[in-house]
Scaffold this motif. Sequence first.
Motif, PDB file in Angstrom:
ATOM      1  N   ASN A 104       0.809  -1.221   0.000  1.00  0.00           N
ATOM      2  CA  ASN A 104       0.000   0.000   0.000  1.00  0.00           C
ATOM      3  C   ASN A 104       0.841   1.270   0.000  1.00  0.00           C
ATOM      4  N   THR A 105       2.143   1.167  -0.230  1.00  0.00           N
ATOM      5  CA  THR A 105       3.018   2.337  -0.221  1.00  0.00           C
ATOM      6  C   THR A 105       2.753   3.197  -1.448  1.00  0.00           C
ATOM      7  N   LEU A 106       2.551   4.504  -1.193  1.00  0.00           N
ATOM      8  CA  LEU A 106       2.371   5.436  -2.296  1.00  0.00           C
ATOM      9  C   LEU A 106       3.740   5.764  -2.903  1.00  0.00           C
ATOM     10  N   ILE A 107       3.850   5.562  -4.197  1.00  0.00           N
ATOM     11  CA  ILE A 107       5.128   5.825  -4.869  1.00  0.00           C
ATOM     12  C   ILE A 107       4.882   6.692  -6.084  1.00  0.00           C
ATOM     13  N   ARG A 108       5.951   7.375  -6.489  1.00  0.00           N
ATOM     14  CA  ARG A 108       5.938   8.194  -7.701  1.00  0.00           C
ATOM     15  C   ARG A 108       7.042   7.652  -8.614  1.00  0.00           C
ATOM     16  N   LEU A 109       6.762   7.506  -9.895  1.00  0.00           N
ATOM     17  CA  LEU A 109       7.692   6.877 -10.830  1.00  0.00           C
ATOM     18  C   LEU A 109       8.215   7.895 -11.850  1.00  0.00           C
ATOM     19  N   TYR A 110       9.470   7.703 -12.209  1.00  0.00           N
ATOM     20  CA  TYR A 110      10.128   8.517 -13.234  1.00  0.00           C
ATOM     21  C   TYR A 110      10.933   7.561 -14.137  1.00  0.00           C
ATOM     22  N   VAL A 169       6.229   8.705  -1.843  1.00  0.00           N
ATOM     23  CA  VAL A 169       5.487   9.950  -1.630  1.00  0.00           C
ATOM     24  C   VAL A 169       5.536  10.294  -0.141  1.00  0.00           C
ATOM     25  N   GLN A 170       5.943  11.556   0.145  1.00  0.00           N
ATOM     26  CA  GLN A 170       6.063  11.974   1.542  1.00  0.00           C
ATOM     27  C   GLN A 170       4.682  12.096   2.186  1.00  0.00           C
ATOM     28  N   ASP A 171       4.574  11.593   3.394  1.00  0.00           N
ATOM     29  CA  ASP A 171       3.292  11.651   4.102  1.00  0.00           C
ATOM     30  C   ASP A 171       2.955  13.076   4.500  1.00  0.00           C
ATOM     31  N   THR A 172       3.965  13.840   4.914  1.00  0.00           N
ATOM     32  CA  THR A 172       3.708  15.198   5.400  1.00  0.00           C
ATOM     33  C   THR A 172       3.479  16.180   4.263  1.00  0.00           C
ATOM     34  N   ASN A 173       4.139  15.980   3.165  1.00  0.00           N
ATOM     35  CA  ASN A 173       4.039  16.922   2.046  1.00  0.00           C
ATOM     36  C   ASN A 173       4.026  16.131   0.753  1.00  0.00           C
ATOM     37  N   PRO A 174       2.896  15.571   0.375  1.00  0.00           N
ATOM     38  CA  PRO A 174       2.852  14.679  -0.786  1.00  0.00           C
ATOM     39  C   PRO A 174       3.093  15.367  -2.118  1.00  0.00           C
ATOM     40  N   ASP A 175       3.009  16.688  -2.206  1.00  0.00           N
ATOM     41  CA  ASP A 175       3.189  17.378  -3.475  1.00  0.00           C
ATOM     42  C   ASP A 175       4.651  17.683  -3.795  1.00  0.00           C
ATOM     43  N   VAL A 176       5.535  17.456  -2.849  1.00  0.00           N
ATOM     44  CA  VAL A 176       6.954  17.776  -3.064  1.00  0.00           C
ATOM     45  C   VAL A 176       7.581  16.726  -3.973  1.00  0.00           C
ATOM     46  N   LEU A 177       8.218  17.198  -5.060  1.00  0.00           N
ATOM     47  CA  LEU A 177       8.945  16.319  -5.982  1.00  0.00           C
ATOM     48  C   LEU A 177      10.437  16.435  -5.666  1.00  0.00           C
TER      49      LEU A 177
END
Length: 1314
Positions: free
Chosen positions: A925-931, A966-974
């Motif tokens: 269930n970990t939120l991840i961002r892919l590049y 994806v950061q829990d505290t600030n999910p919009d930070v890339l």
Amino acid sequence: MSGRMPKPTRDSPSPGNEIHVDVVDDDDDNYLIRRATTQAQDINSPPLARPTAKRRDSSNDDFHQSPRPKRWATEDEEILEDYNMKLPSIKPFYPRSNKMGIFSSKQQGLYNAYAPHPKRLVPQVPDDDDDSDDMNYEITEGKQFQEGNEYAEASSDDDDEEDMDDEDLDQSVIGSEVPFIEDEVDVIETKSVFICLHNQLKATRNGGDAMLIESELQSLAFPKRDEYPEDCSTNVACGEIIFRLKGIRQFRRCAENQHFYSRYLFVRGIPYRIMILPRDTTPQSKHLPSGAIPGRHIGYFVQCNPEMKIKWNMRGHITLKMMSKQQGKEDYVRRIVHSFHPSENDWGYAQYYPCDNFDDPRNTFLEDDTVEFRVTIMVDPPKFNLWTYPTLNQKYGGHLGIKNLGSTCYFNSMMQMIFGVKKLRKLIYSYDSSSQNEIDNFMFELQSMFFRMQYSDHPVDSNNLGRLLWTDPFSQEDVHEMFMKVVDRVNDAFKAKNDMSITQMFQSRVHRIVKCLNVPFVKVLSADENMCILLCVRMGNVTFNSVRESMENFVSGSRLEGDNCYNTEEFGLQAADMFSRFVTVPPVLVLTLQRSTYDAYAVKLNDRFEYASKMNMNEFLEDSVKNVANCTYILYSVVVHYGESGCGHYACYVNTNLQGKPRWVKCDDELTFRVTDVEAISNNFGVPEGSKEQDTGTAYVVTYLREDQIEDLMCEATDTDLHSNIRNKIIDNFEEDYDAHMERMETMHCQNLLVATNELLRVHGTQRFDLIDFKQPNDMFPRVVLSKDMLVGDIYKELRMRCDMLAMAEFRVYLFRTSEIMYPSAQTRGTFKGGQRPCLLVPPEGMYQCQTLCEGYVNHAVYIRMIDKSPVGPEMYQPPTDMLVFIKYYENGQYTIMGSIQVERMQAIDELKPEVRAVCDLPENTLIRLYTEVSPGDVRELEDDDVATAHNGFDGDGSIMVVERVQDTNPDVLAFPHFWENLSRGVTLILDKDDDLFSINTVKHVFETHMIECYIDTPVRSIVDELVVRYPNFKRDQFLIWKVGPIFDKPSLTFYEHMNSTTVADILSIRTDMYDPRDRYEFHLRYTVFAFEIKPEQPYLQQCVYVVNSDCLQTEAVFNPEWTISQALEYCQHGINFNSKGTGKLRLVAAYRVGQDKAHAGALARAFRVLDNSFQCETVLKFVIEGTCALRIEEIPEDQLELKKDEALIPVVHFENDMSMIFGFSFFIKIREGQTFGEVKAQLKAMIVATDEEFLKFKYFLYEGVERLLIIEDTTVIKLSVWQNNDLAFLEQPVLAIQHKPTSPEQPKIPVCL
């Protein structure tokens, strides 16, 4: 010539131009009758065109490729099944293994191409209307084909073909191949019945006849193997091919593009065959009534090695014969000498023999419509890449090749000649050369040379020994002179230790004797001792034909009679014979044949001069020693010279089996190979005078060994014979040389590849770009060394053999290569090359690959991906539909390789996330961002609905996908794009303190090397600010930073602009938008700290100066044109080490300027004037730049710190005979108005280092330029108006000149032009 010949096309049929063959019985000898309707020219008349040796290409040749030897293909197998014929198995012949211990795949492929078949395949003889592929068929011996209908029906594929007419039956042409020669067979004779079915073989629709050709083929091959029974049959030195061409009538009618080949015969491991083809000299528009083409010639060629595409070269002597069928009639013979190579692999005569001559019934070459061709082949061994393709003839009889270092073939031949005498080698090994003197140094190098020749496996470098014997390796010397030089030095070394072994081995003793005819009087007039006998080939107008004749002349004498009688004293004047006789003959008899004469210039004598393989010296001995010892000599070596006097080439033939059948080895620089007796002996006799034969080489130095001494001379010599004092040193040097050679060969001929797996990449992979930083050592990855010439398809086998972890594993191999990069838009910034990634999948073992593992095909490494099960059957031929994608994980500045997955093309990114989480060991269930990581400065964020395409960074195998939690505290930070941008712009600067450039203008302080991390576009002033923080005692404008390169190692002289208006990219000479940190991100720069502050808009000049202190140091100094001399000297105070008892004050002196080789001495020897401190630097530098003088900085002596009005400084110089040649150290002395020179002389004695006796001999003069003003005595009174003239130029100032001899021989004399 290589490749498959294009299919011939059918010409328009014309009467008499069609081939019609009927089926005949096997026993019918009269099945074909040749019809000749025209009268050919007389057989005894000269040929229509004199044959000229050349390649087979001509203006009439439309096809420039020959067919490859037939291989069985899939379609052939199907056809054979229809006729119940079994496919013959191919038994390949493999050469011996290469240095790596395995067979090269290309070697195997080469020999498969020429492998013999249990059943011989008959070459295709295409008809004029043949328009289909070549196919070969065979029938075993004795099989009868009465009708041939089953073959005719099966091979008929053209219903529109006209029926064949029995009246037009003619003989077809068929070529028989020379069979492969097995070891136990000397001569092969085969008699077989062959059926040749053409691809377009047509039968009539109503039971028509098929074309059947019967031929009795007798193929003979004489490989000359009996000399070397231990050799494999393919490694013979020469051979002979017999090829019978049956069907000359049809040959005269067939198309010019037909080729007819014999079978291959292997000579020195390389295949040769005869190639016959028609050649026309006239247009083919007209035909003779018989259908023959007028003016047709037989093209006769020998083809060598047509299948090998790598670089190779071999030189051969070929004899082309057409055999006469009548006894007593001569064969038709032509000879060629050619160097075969891939571009010219066939050579011969395009117009060997005119076919029109066959119309003459007296023709002796044609019998039963058949002509027999015979080729004798004698070649040197092929020259291949010795690493990948070690020659089949590399080391024989203990002889190894020696490298030619330019023109050192004479030295190499001489070394091979003496090396083979094992007793001499044993004696040289036993010599103690541990002392450090000239003769022992020579002996040690000779021992080392012999040791390498005996135990090395690659050609030996003779430079260490040669430099003690020759002056220039590119100057050819005489082999006889070199032999005498070496033997004399060795003999002197042994004589110094009271050992006469070398003398006893080589020296012969000859007495000059006078013997009276009528009285018993015999007297020895002289005794000559020779290490080598000089024999005349020609003396005046007398020519000697052999060694025996020349030896008879050597010992012959003259008769003394009449007025020339000999005075015996005891018997008075008596008639006598004066002659020479050998008293002692050595075990090793060296004969030099004098083949040079002088006729205004040196001319080589190529006269025929024979030498026997065995010679008896008994008849040349003195009577008292005749028959005392065995004087029979066996021929041991022949040194041969090719070319003319003063130029050419040497080679050495050595008999390596003196106690049995001779076994000759030719040593030709790097190559050593077996040759026949004929090539070693009779081929080197020379040519008779007036002969038109080509000189292939003439014997120059011939060596014989005494028969009764051979066993002793050929005793074993091993490393145990080395003297104990030098044995370890020689062996250590040998091992070092061998390791260095193997390293060079590995670098040149092998790929040293890293082996990467997921586990290794995860632990040791790079945390920067791509997967592995190949510029780092990477010692944690296993390595495998593979030959560049290895086929890519064999890489699986090699990896299993060399990597234990892969021996039983199922895996796939990917090669690291430069990946291709696609950009999403044309506005993308500068073009980047792709990274090194595993982007090429190597097919599994079952897939045939012809590409070699060369540079460019694989770079640095291979990637091994473990799989569950290897594909089998058709699966392995299917191209993969998915891509190999690597996964990297980024978190808190850490960038790690996690593993790899397979991604289908056009697969949705959302479908990949579960597998990606598993690879990264993340919960489901970990939120991840892919590049996707594409290149520096280019990462592409992936949305869930994106698909795996090149637009999104999936460029095939080797693509990289990056995972960021994806950061829990600030999910919009890339976070990763920011990290990637900094990584792509980042550089590491290593700043080293420079104390050499501008050394006298810089501050001597304890400075360190600094490592500063910044960006490629960081201003240089920011780097300086960092240094100022570390060194707070200095100002920022005192620092100077620059880049040191191979060409420009100095900074720009616009110091202020250089430091305040540039970026790191400017200093590194790199465009910011083209910076690729994968190539390099660490750079070394230099920095220095000036004693002054750099000012804006002020130009600085760099000038060479000489600093005189305890020594004279040449260095660079910085001047500002706006400075005064006083300011410039002040800024030099920090960089000069003063005398502890000195004044610490500096002055600038104008000194004489000379050429670069004596600039240092010139600044010392001729000083002119002390420059005033108030002078502007601009004025002085202009004077210096114009080349008038040089600048010298020196400390002011204490007595010269202050000058009164009536005092002045005058330069003092030294000369011996002429004022134009000065030497020593020039200095200044203070003089005063009205002072006598005696007082000045007392000051000079304190300043000049000389004894009282030397000082008394000094003479003193006053010069102004080159003009002597006066001779100075002790009573001379000084007048400043004479001794000083400020109105004169620097070079014309008066100078005190002291004449004396140099007190030190090391003082150079400086020429001065005033």
